[in-house]
Write a protein that holds these residues in place. Structure first.
Motif, PDB file in Angstrom:
ATOM      1  N   PHE A 174       6.007 -25.355  -4.048  1.00 16.63           N
ATOM      2  CA  PHE A 174       5.927 -25.314  -2.579  1.00 16.63           C
ATOM      3  C   PHE A 174       7.067 -26.151  -2.012  1.00 16.63           C
ATOM      4  O   PHE A 174       7.453 -27.150  -2.603  1.00 16.63           O
ATOM      5  CB  PHE A 174       4.598 -25.909  -2.091  1.00 16.63           C
ATOM      6  N   CYS A 175       7.571 -25.734  -0.860  1.00 16.33           N
ATOM      7  CA  CYS A 175       8.621 -26.497  -0.170  1.00 16.33           C
ATOM      8  C   CYS A 175       8.349 -26.440   1.323  1.00 16.33           C
ATOM      9  O   CYS A 175       7.686 -25.512   1.798  1.00 16.33           O
ATOM     10  CB  CYS A 175       9.989 -25.883  -0.438  1.00 16.33           C
ATOM     11  N   PRO A 176       8.891 -27.387   2.096  1.00 17.89           N
ATOM     12  CA  PRO A 176       8.647 -27.350   3.539  1.00 17.89           C
ATOM     13  C   PRO A 176       9.215 -26.083   4.189  1.00 17.89           C
ATOM     14  O   PRO A 176       8.582 -25.459   5.033  1.00 17.89           O
ATOM     15  CB  PRO A 176       9.364 -28.588   4.072  1.00 17.89           C
ATOM     16  N   THR A 177      10.437 -25.714   3.802  1.00 24.47           N
ATOM     17  CA  THR A 177      11.051 -24.446   4.239  1.00 24.47           C
ATOM     18  C   THR A 177      11.869 -23.945   3.058  1.00 24.47           C
ATOM     19  O   THR A 177      11.985 -24.649   2.054  1.00 24.47           O
ATOM     20  CB  THR A 177      12.036 -24.650   5.419  1.00 24.47           C
ATOM     21  N   ARG A 178      12.436 -22.754   3.186  1.00 22.12           N
ATOM     22  CA  ARG A 178      13.178 -22.191   2.055  1.00 22.12           C
ATOM     23  C   ARG A 178      14.688 -22.356   2.278  1.00 22.12           C
ATOM     24  O   ARG A 178      15.205 -21.979   3.339  1.00 22.12           O
ATOM     25  CB  ARG A 178      12.812 -20.718   1.937  1.00 22.12           C
ATOM     26  N   CYS A 179      15.373 -22.891   1.286  1.00 17.81           N
ATOM     27  CA  CYS A 179      16.834 -23.009   1.383  1.00 17.81           C
ATOM     28  C   CYS A 179      17.453 -21.616   1.202  1.00 17.81           C
ATOM     29  O   CYS A 179      16.915 -20.791   0.448  1.00 17.81           O
ATOM     30  CB  CYS A 179      17.381 -23.915   0.285  1.00 17.81           C
ATOM     31  N   VAL A 180      18.598 -21.371   1.844  1.00 19.51           N
ATOM     32  CA  VAL A 180      19.173 -20.015   1.794  1.00 19.51           C
ATOM     33  C   VAL A 180      19.658 -19.631   0.393  1.00 19.51           C
ATOM     34  O   VAL A 180      19.773 -18.458   0.069  1.00 19.51           O
ATOM     35  CB  VAL A 180      20.351 -19.838   2.790  1.00 19.51           C
ATOM     36  N   TYR A 181      19.937 -20.631  -0.432  1.00 15.81           N
ATOM     37  CA  TYR A 181      20.458 -20.332  -1.773  1.00 15.81           C
ATOM     38  C   TYR A 181      19.349 -20.310  -2.822  1.00 15.81           C
ATOM     39  O   TYR A 181      19.597 -20.143  -4.009  1.00 15.81           O
ATOM     40  CB  TYR A 181      21.518 -21.377  -2.182  1.00 15.81           C
ATOM     41  N   CYS A 182      18.084 -20.495  -2.382  1.00 12.62           N
ATOM     42  CA  CYS A 182      16.991 -20.645  -3.343  1.00 12.62           C
ATOM     43  C   CYS A 182      16.582 -19.310  -3.943  1.00 12.62           C
ATOM     44  O   CYS A 182      16.377 -18.332  -3.232  1.00 12.62           O
ATOM     45  CB  CYS A 182      15.787 -21.279  -2.671  1.00 12.62           C
ATOM     46  N   SER A 183      16.431 -19.293  -5.268  1.00 12.90           N
ATOM     47  CA  SER A 183      15.984 -18.069  -5.938  1.00 12.90           C
ATOM     48  C   SER A 183      14.628 -18.272  -6.606  1.00 12.90           C
ATOM     49  O   SER A 183      14.119 -17.377  -7.256  1.00 12.90           O
ATOM     50  CB  SER A 183      17.004 -17.658  -6.996  1.00 12.90           C
ATOM     51  N   PHE A 184      14.047 -19.480  -6.468  1.00 14.83           N
ATOM     52  CA  PHE A 184      12.733 -19.715  -7.071  1.00 14.83           C
ATOM     53  C   PHE A 184      11.668 -19.041  -6.208  1.00 14.83           C
ATOM     54  O   PHE A 184      11.860 -18.855  -5.011  1.00 14.83           O
ATOM     55  CB  PHE A 184      12.401 -21.213  -7.112  1.00 14.83           C
ATOM     56  N   ILE A 185      10.525 -18.775  -6.844  1.00 14.75           N
ATOM     57  CA  ILE A 185       9.413 -18.318  -6.022  1.00 14.75           C
ATOM     58  C   ILE A 185       8.708 -19.575  -5.564  1.00 14.75           C
ATOM     59  O   ILE A 185       7.801 -20.084  -6.191  1.00 14.75           O
ATOM     60  CB  ILE A 185       8.470 -17.398  -6.807  1.00 14.75           C
ATOM     61  N   SER A 186       9.205 -20.118  -4.482  1.00  9.59           N
ATOM     62  CA  SER A 186       8.606 -21.344  -3.987  1.00  9.59           C
ATOM     63  C   SER A 186       8.077 -21.028  -2.595  1.00  9.59           C
ATOM     64  O   SER A 186       8.785 -20.495  -1.760  1.00  9.59           O
ATOM     65  CB  SER A 186       9.688 -22.414  -3.972  1.00  9.59           C
ATOM     66  N   ARG A 187       6.802 -21.316  -2.375  1.00  9.85           N
ATOM     67  CA  ARG A 187       6.185 -20.966  -1.091  1.00  9.85           C
ATOM     68  C   ARG A 187       6.573 -21.976  -0.025  1.00  9.85           C
ATOM     69  O   ARG A 187       6.528 -23.177  -0.268  1.00  9.85           O
ATOM     70  CB  ARG A 187       4.670 -20.971  -1.236  1.00  9.85           C
ATOM     71  N   GLY A 228       9.607 -28.534  -9.066  1.00  8.96           N
ATOM     72  CA  GLY A 228       9.074 -27.505  -8.145  1.00  8.96           C
ATOM     73  C   GLY A 228      10.085 -26.420  -7.902  1.00  8.96           C
ATOM     74  O   GLY A 228      10.868 -26.094  -8.792  1.00  8.96           O
ATOM     75  N   GLY A 229      10.135 -26.001  -6.650  1.00 10.07           N
ATOM     76  CA  GLY A 229       9.577 -26.542  -5.437  1.00 10.07           C
ATOM     77  C   GLY A 229       9.916 -28.026  -5.168  1.00 10.07           C
ATOM     78  O   GLY A 229      10.833 -28.592  -5.727  1.00 10.07           O
ATOM     79  N   THR A 230       9.140 -28.550  -4.306  1.00 15.14           N
ATOM     80  CA  THR A 230       9.268 -29.957  -3.929  1.00 15.14           C
ATOM     81  C   THR A 230       7.886 -30.601  -4.069  1.00 15.14           C
ATOM     82  O   THR A 230       7.035 -30.439  -3.182  1.00 15.14           O
ATOM     83  CB  THR A 230       9.761 -30.093  -2.468  1.00 15.14           C
ATOM     84  N   PRO A 231       7.632 -31.308  -5.173  1.00 11.56           N
ATOM     85  CA  PRO A 231       6.297 -31.867  -5.397  1.00 11.56           C
ATOM     86  C   PRO A 231       5.802 -32.746  -4.251  1.00 11.56           C
ATOM     87  O   PRO A 231       4.606 -32.793  -3.961  1.00 11.56           O
ATOM     88  CB  PRO A 231       6.463 -32.681  -6.681  1.00 11.56           C
ATOM     89  N   GLY A 263      12.760 -33.826  -3.606  1.00 12.08           N
ATOM     90  CA  GLY A 263      14.031 -33.237  -3.195  1.00 12.08           C
ATOM     91  C   GLY A 263      14.322 -33.334  -1.715  1.00 12.08           C
ATOM     92  O   GLY A 263      15.433 -33.657  -1.311  1.00 12.08           O
ATOM     93  N   ARG A 264      13.326 -33.090  -0.890  1.00 15.52           N
ATOM     94  CA  ARG A 264      13.563 -33.080   0.558  1.00 15.52           C
ATOM     95  C   ARG A 264      13.113 -34.395   1.166  1.00 15.52           C
ATOM     96  O   ARG A 264      11.922 -34.730   1.111  1.00 15.52           O
ATOM     97  CB  ARG A 264      12.749 -31.958   1.194  1.00 15.52           C
ATOM     98  N   PRO A 265      14.026 -35.111   1.793  1.00 12.34           N
ATOM     99  CA  PRO A 265      13.620 -36.395   2.397  1.00 12.34           C
ATOM    100  C   PRO A 265      12.576 -36.227   3.502  1.00 12.34           C
ATOM    101  O   PRO A 265      11.836 -37.161   3.800  1.00 12.34           O
ATOM    102  CB  PRO A 265      14.921 -36.970   2.956  1.00 12.34           C
ATOM    103  N   GLY A 300      19.518 -24.116   5.503  1.00 16.07           N
ATOM    104  CA  GLY A 300      18.093 -23.881   5.775  1.00 16.07           C
ATOM    105  C   GLY A 300      17.220 -25.088   5.525  1.00 16.07           C
ATOM    106  O   GLY A 300      16.007 -24.955   5.356  1.00 16.07           O
ATOM    107  N   ARG A 301      17.837 -26.267   5.486  1.00 13.04           N
ATOM    108  CA  ARG A 301      17.045 -27.482   5.248  1.00 13.04           C
ATOM    109  C   ARG A 301      16.760 -28.150   6.593  1.00 13.04           C
ATOM    110  O   ARG A 301      17.496 -27.996   7.547  1.00 13.04           O
ATOM    111  CB  ARG A 301      17.793 -28.400   4.275  1.00 13.04           C
ATOM    112  N   GLN A 302      15.661 -28.888   6.634  1.00 15.91           N
ATOM    113  CA  GLN A 302      15.233 -29.426   7.928  1.00 15.91           C
ATOM    114  C   GLN A 302      15.428 -30.933   7.981  1.00 15.91           C
ATOM    115  O   GLN A 302      14.583 -31.628   8.510  1.00 15.91           O
ATOM    116  CB  GLN A 302      13.739 -29.163   8.103  1.00 15.91           C
TER     117      GLN A 302
HETATM  118  S1  SF4 Z   1      14.169 -27.418  -2.139  1.00 18.37           S
HETATM  119 FE1  SF4 Z   1      14.697 -26.353  -4.038  1.00 18.37          FE
HETATM  120  S2  SF4 Z   1      12.891 -25.137  -4.603  1.00 18.37           S
HETATM  121 FE2  SF4 Z   1      12.694 -25.737  -2.420  1.00 18.37          FE
HETATM  122  S3  SF4 Z   1      13.486 -24.032  -1.245  1.00 18.37           S
HETATM  123 FE3  SF4 Z   1      15.177 -25.498  -1.549  1.00 18.37          FE
HETATM  124  S4  SF4 Z   1      16.188 -24.815  -3.449  1.00 18.37           S
HETATM  125 FE4  SF4 Z   1      14.204 -23.806  -3.367  1.00 18.37          FE
END
Ligand code: SF4
Length: 485
Positions: A174-187, A228-231, A263-265, A300-302
């Motif tokens: 799971f992540c707060p939002t999806r980065c544009v370069y992300c290819s993981f299946i992260s919700r 993850g994702g972002t634990p 990963g995401r502050p 696409g990061r917040q």
């Molecule tokens: S933080 Fe990592 S896992 Fe989450 S959306 Fe961005 S690239 Fe994907």
């Protein structure tokens, strides 16, 4: 470009080599007995044995041009030598079509360090391992030095554990939002908070079940890694539940390290960081990817670069003595100057690890179709070169690396560290000399036994994970049964 194999079945190695040497060409392998079509772009790799010699011949036809190369060695049954002969012959033929020799030469795998580590563990010297890389696999001197540095770090890290110990990966896709370069299946958690709650409950059940199998097996845990994702998308209460469950179910008293990716502050707070430290985590990954706010927005990061700096200060205050920070070379909207400034700002925080990734454009990423604002490959090369020089100047050394398909140029992702601060999990996962037990979604369980590796990809999507509890238990039963005591 169709690959025809004659007189051998070295399919995987040859296919990988073709893909890495001709990344822009659609590639496939012909069925046994299939004949080339007229005018087809193709490569024929042939092996034949005479009384004294084993001879490889490669013929490549591409865009109307044909080249043919033959190589031979004294007759042998050694599979490794036969494969090297075929690869070397294909490589020499492919070179005639390439504008310059690839930096990694005929090495096509994602883990070039494994070869060096194996050589060093067999008792060969750094010089001998380096000679093999340069002369047999034609790796450039610079990349050979990089692989040798990483191989030596691997040997030191492997000496701190045993093949019987396990590393544990806990996946939070799971992540707060999806980065544009992300290819993981992260919700993205913007709309899926309720799924995250269900997911956590299923994960707690899996931990409890696996803990019983682990205790029975008598195996020790050497490293723990939350990825993850972002634990840290979990709130403080959820994180406490998860870490307490792990501590209860598994004996972590012999662990060498306990890493959490934050990963995401924007998912971190002073309170959450203090809690994770108190519950036993000793290594955090806080990943800006860039310290340019405009580039972060395009990605696409917040969060802003200032939020990264604040999170690092809070992590230090919470008592984290080991921090990793990731940067990506090649993000949309980035330039050489802005990348160099990002690196300077990260270095000013003096993290123990800095991982420099090169952007990999994968089909599942939003960026794949748009491809807007990407810096040219020459600029990415400048960024990577600058990172190498600057990090070495600042006392960092490379300790692990991996290559990816679809990566911008012929680059790699490199983990740098202040000597003595290597992330052991990264090395164990890359070297594949120790089993990895993955819990939750998105992880890969690896069973390493008697020189063989069996991999099992866990469900990537949280919804799939939630729908297959029986299968997950059965896989854990099978893993521990195969592992033995
Ligand atoms: S933080 Fe990592 S896992 Fe989450 S959306 Fe961005 S690239 Fe994907």
């Amino acid at each position: 470009m169709k690959l025809y194999l004659r007189g051998h079945d070295c399919r995987y190695a040859m296919e990988q080599l073709q893909l890495s040497l001709f990344p822009g060409e659609p590639s496939s392998v012909a069925e046994p007995g299939e004949l080339p079509a007229p005018g087809e772009d193709l490569a024929i790799s042939q092996l034949s044995a005479g009384r004294q010699w084993l001879t490889a011949v490669t013929a490549i036809t591409l865009h109307g041009q044909t080249h043919r190369v033959a190589r031979r060695i004294p007759l042998t049954d050694d599979e490794r030598l036969r494969r090297r002969l075929l690869q070397g012959c294909y490589y020499d033929c492919a070179l005639r079509f390439l504008p310059q020799a690839p930096a990694w030469g005929a090495l096509s795998g994602v883990r070039p360090t494994k070869l060096v580590t194996a050589a060093l563990l067999e008792g060969r010297s750094r010089d001998e391992a380096g000679r093999e890389l340069r002369q047999v696999y034609r790796v450039s001197p610079q990349r050979a030095e990089l692989a040798l540095d990483c191989g030596e770090a691997s040997v030191r890290a492997l000496a701190r554990t045993t093949p019987e110990e396990l590393s544990v990966y806990v996946g939070i896709p799971f992540c707060p939002t999806r980065c544009v370069y992300c290819s993981f299946i992260s919700r993205s958690c913007e709309h899926e908070r309720h799924t995250l709650g269900q997911y956590l409950q299923a994960l707690l059940d899996e931990i409890d079940y696996t803990g019983r199998l682990l205790r029975r097996s008598g195996r020790r845990i050497s490293t723990v890694y939350f990825g993850g994702g972002t634990p840290t998308t979990l709130d403080a209460g959820q994180m406490e539940q998860l870490m307490a469950a792990l501590e209860r179910a598994f004996d972590l008293s012999h662990r060498l390290e306990y890493t959490i990716e934050g990963g995401r502050p924007d998912t971190l707070s002073a309170e959450k960081l203090r809690l994770m430290r108190r519950m036993g985590a000793d290594r955090m990954s806080i990943n800006p990817q860039s310290m340019n706010d405009h580039v972060l927005t395009l990605a696409g990061r917040q969060h802003t670069a200032a939020m990264v700096e604040q999170a690092v200060a809070q992590a230090r205050e919470a008592g984290f003595a080991e921090l990793n920070m990731d940067l990506i070379a090649g993000l949309p909207g980035d330039s050489f100057d802005s990348f160099a400034q990002s690196l300077e700002r990260v270095l000013a925080l003096r993290p123990e690890n800095i991982t420099v990734h090169t952007l990999a454009l994968k089909k599942a990423a939003a960026l794949y179709e748009r491809r807007e604002g990407l810096p040219p490959v020459e600029t990415v090369a400048q960024m990577v070169g600058w990172a190498w020089q600057t990090l070495r100047r600042q006392g960092y050394v490379p300790y692990y690396l991996y290559r990816q398909k679809y990566m911008s140029g012929s680059f790699e992702n490199i983990g740098w560290c202040i000597p003595g601060h290597e992330c052991l999990y990264n090395i164990y996962m890359m070297e594949e000399q120790q089993s990895i037990l993955a819990l939750g979604g998105g992880g890969i369980t690896k069973l390493v036994k008697d020189g063989r590796i069996e991999r099992w990809n866990g469900p990537k999507d949280p919804l799939q994970y939630l729908s297959r509890p029986e299968e997950l238990r059965r896989k854990k039963d099978e893993f521990f049964a195969a592992l033995g005591r």
